[in-house]
Design an enzyme around this catalytic site. Structure first.
Site, short mmCIF file in Angstrom:
data_model
loop_
_atom_site.label_atom_id
_atom_site.label_comp_id
_atom_site.label_asym_id
_atom_site.label_seq_id
_atom_site.Cartn_x
_atom_site.Cartn_y
_atom_site.Cartn_z
N GLU A 1 0.78 -1.23 0.00
CA GLU A 1 0.00 0.00 0.00
C GLU A 1 0.82 1.28 0.00
O GLU A 1 0.77 2.09 0.94
CB GLU A 1 -0.99 0.01 1.18
N GLU B 1 -5.84 -8.22 0.40
CA GLU B 1 -6.56 -7.85 1.62
C GLU B 1 -8.00 -7.52 1.25
O GLU B 1 -8.25 -6.83 0.27
CB GLU B 1 -5.95 -6.63 2.33
#
Length: 469
Positions: free
Chosen positions: A160, A375
């Site tokens: 991320e 995720e």
């Protein structure tokens, strides 16, 4: 209606070193910026987290028992290099060898991330990835790990990049806590993509037998009213900040004309400039076709409308629904009161957004090769009553998202696996211990694990590969 996932599909669970391990000061681990930042700014710390540093044999045995055949793990950079470079911490190296061996013992494939929000403090205090020297240190750390841990087959460089820049320099909820500095956001994204590219090129030059990619958080952006040009532009600009800028760097090796036009507009409105060098793009070009896979982290979508005003962002960290505000000068304003379910933390639950994002990758970046959903999950205020946790809302959330993954696969997207966030309950960076995601409930006082109702549902799913809608 029955939907089926492929026989070779990975049914995984995700973790992250700082959110799960605890043990932040033992066995030679170096400090990270979060250590002091949490003490100074929040009502919790990373101790004990899930005590994964000691409890990993329990968690991996549970994973095997419940049919989970993949786990996302991150290496704590400061456990290997306490100062970010220089002297190696032998105890940290030994820990990860033991952890990976335990994964294989339980037939759970480790997908290992090198950086999950936790730059060593010694480097973070020098500017983190705004300082180009940090690129060199990261690549040296990555090269060490690639060589030291041949038992790892699947690597990701960063988790991320988008939320790191966003948290550090836009929302200000991550250390160093700077707010509303869009130039720093883009520069951080760019420099981290250079670090990814260099590590990727090194991995391929060394001809390691495994696979390597990157994990991006990709929240889908929609105009509140698709018929209003201002709303459409707001969605496009917010997408550039959070998605398109880093996706272009990953798969195009450059920033498209439209992307750069958006960046220039945003910086003209908010101030600042970028350091983009010709040699940067030579590196990005060299790396763009080398990614073996893309990890997509997806939790929510956003709806935007045109906005003419000053930047103001309020982060809902305590789960008080309706407490969020997000409006950026020259970009747009997120609207939370739309006909879509949302969590107590104002995260919009919209499975179609995951489908649209997967198909966007397939259409706009055809060199993607394959995708893992690395995720996805529901943060919830779970309650444990006599060892029983009924989390039907989580089951429904996972089911809806896996259904659209099955649809994307049937439409031609190459999606190879799914990792629920999270395997067991962990602490949340900006929400603490009340926001739980795990398949396994963790009593943070005793560190005892309790399978939630969702764990039993996921076990059945992994066995049958079928989703009943």
């Amino acid at each position: 209606m029955i939907k089926r996932l492929p026989d070779d599909f990975i049914f995984g669970g995700a973790t992250a070193a700082y959110q799960a391990e605890g043990a932040t000061t033992i066995d030679g681990k170096g400090a990270v910026a979060w250590d002091r930042y949490l003490k100074d700014n929040y009502w919790y710390t990373a101790e004990p987290a899930s005590d994964f540093y000691h409890q990993y044999p329990v968690d991996l045995a549970l994973a095997e028992q419940f049919g989970i055949n993949g786990i996302r793990i991150s290496i704590a950079w400061s456990r290997i290099f306490p100062e970010g470079f220089g002297e190696v911490n032998a105890k940290g190296v030994a820990f990860y060898h033991s952890l990976f061996a335990e994964c294989h013992k339980h037939h759970v494939e480790p997908f290992v991330t090198l950086h999950h929000f936790d730059t060593p403090e010694a480097l973070h205090s020098r500017g983190d990835f705004l300082n180009r020297e940090n690129i060199d240190h990261f690549v040296a750390y990555a090269a060490y790990c690639f060589k030291e841990f041949p038992e790892v087959t699947y690597w990701t460089t960063f988790n991320e990049i988008g939320p790191i820049g966003d948290g550090q320099y836009l929302v200000g909820k991550f250390p160093p806590g700077i707010s509303y500095d869009l130039a720093k956001v883009f520069q951080s994204h760019h420099n981290m993509m250079l670090a990814h590219a260099r590590a990727l090129v090194h991995y391929k030059e060394q001809a390691y037998p495994g696979e390597i990619g990157i994990v991006h958080a990709l929240p889908t952006k929609y105009p509140l009213d698709p018929k209003k040009p201002g709303d459409v532009l707001a969605a496009e600009l917010d997408d550039i900040i959070h998605n398109k800028f880093i996706l272009d760097a990953t798969y195009l090796g450059q920033y498209s004309e439209k992307t750069m036009a958006g960046v220039k507009h945003i910086l003209a409105e908010n101030g600042g400039s970028l350091d983009l060098r010709p040699e940067d793009f030579e590196l990005l070009q060299a790396a763009k076709d080398l990614n073996d896979f893309l990890g997509i982290n997806y939790y929510m979508s956003d709806w935007l409308r045109a906005f003419d005003g000053e930047t103001e962002i309020i982060h809902n960290g305590k789960g008080e629904k309706g407490g969020s505000k997000y409006q950026i000068k020259g970009v747009g304003q997120r609207v939370f009161d739309v006909d879509v379910p949302r969590t107590d933390w104002d995260w919009m639950i919209y499975p179609q957004g995951l489908y649209d994002q997967i198909m966007r990758i397939k259409a706009d970046y055809p060199g993607y090769k394959k995708i893992y959903i690395t995720e996805n999950g529901l943060g919830y205020k779970d309650t444990c009553i006599d060892g029983r946790i009924d989390d039907d809302a989580r089951i429904d959330y996972i089911k809806q998202h896996l259904a659209v993954i099955a649809d994307a696969i049937s439409t031609g997207a190459n999606v190879k696996g799914y990792f629920i966030w999270s395997l067991m309950d962990v602490f949340s960076w900006s929400n603490g211990y009340d926001k739980r995601y795990g398949l396994f409930y963790v009593d943070f006082e005793t560190q005892k694990r309790y399978p939630k109702k969702s764990a039993y549902w996921y076990q059945q799913l992994a066995a049958t590969k079928t989703i009943s809608m």
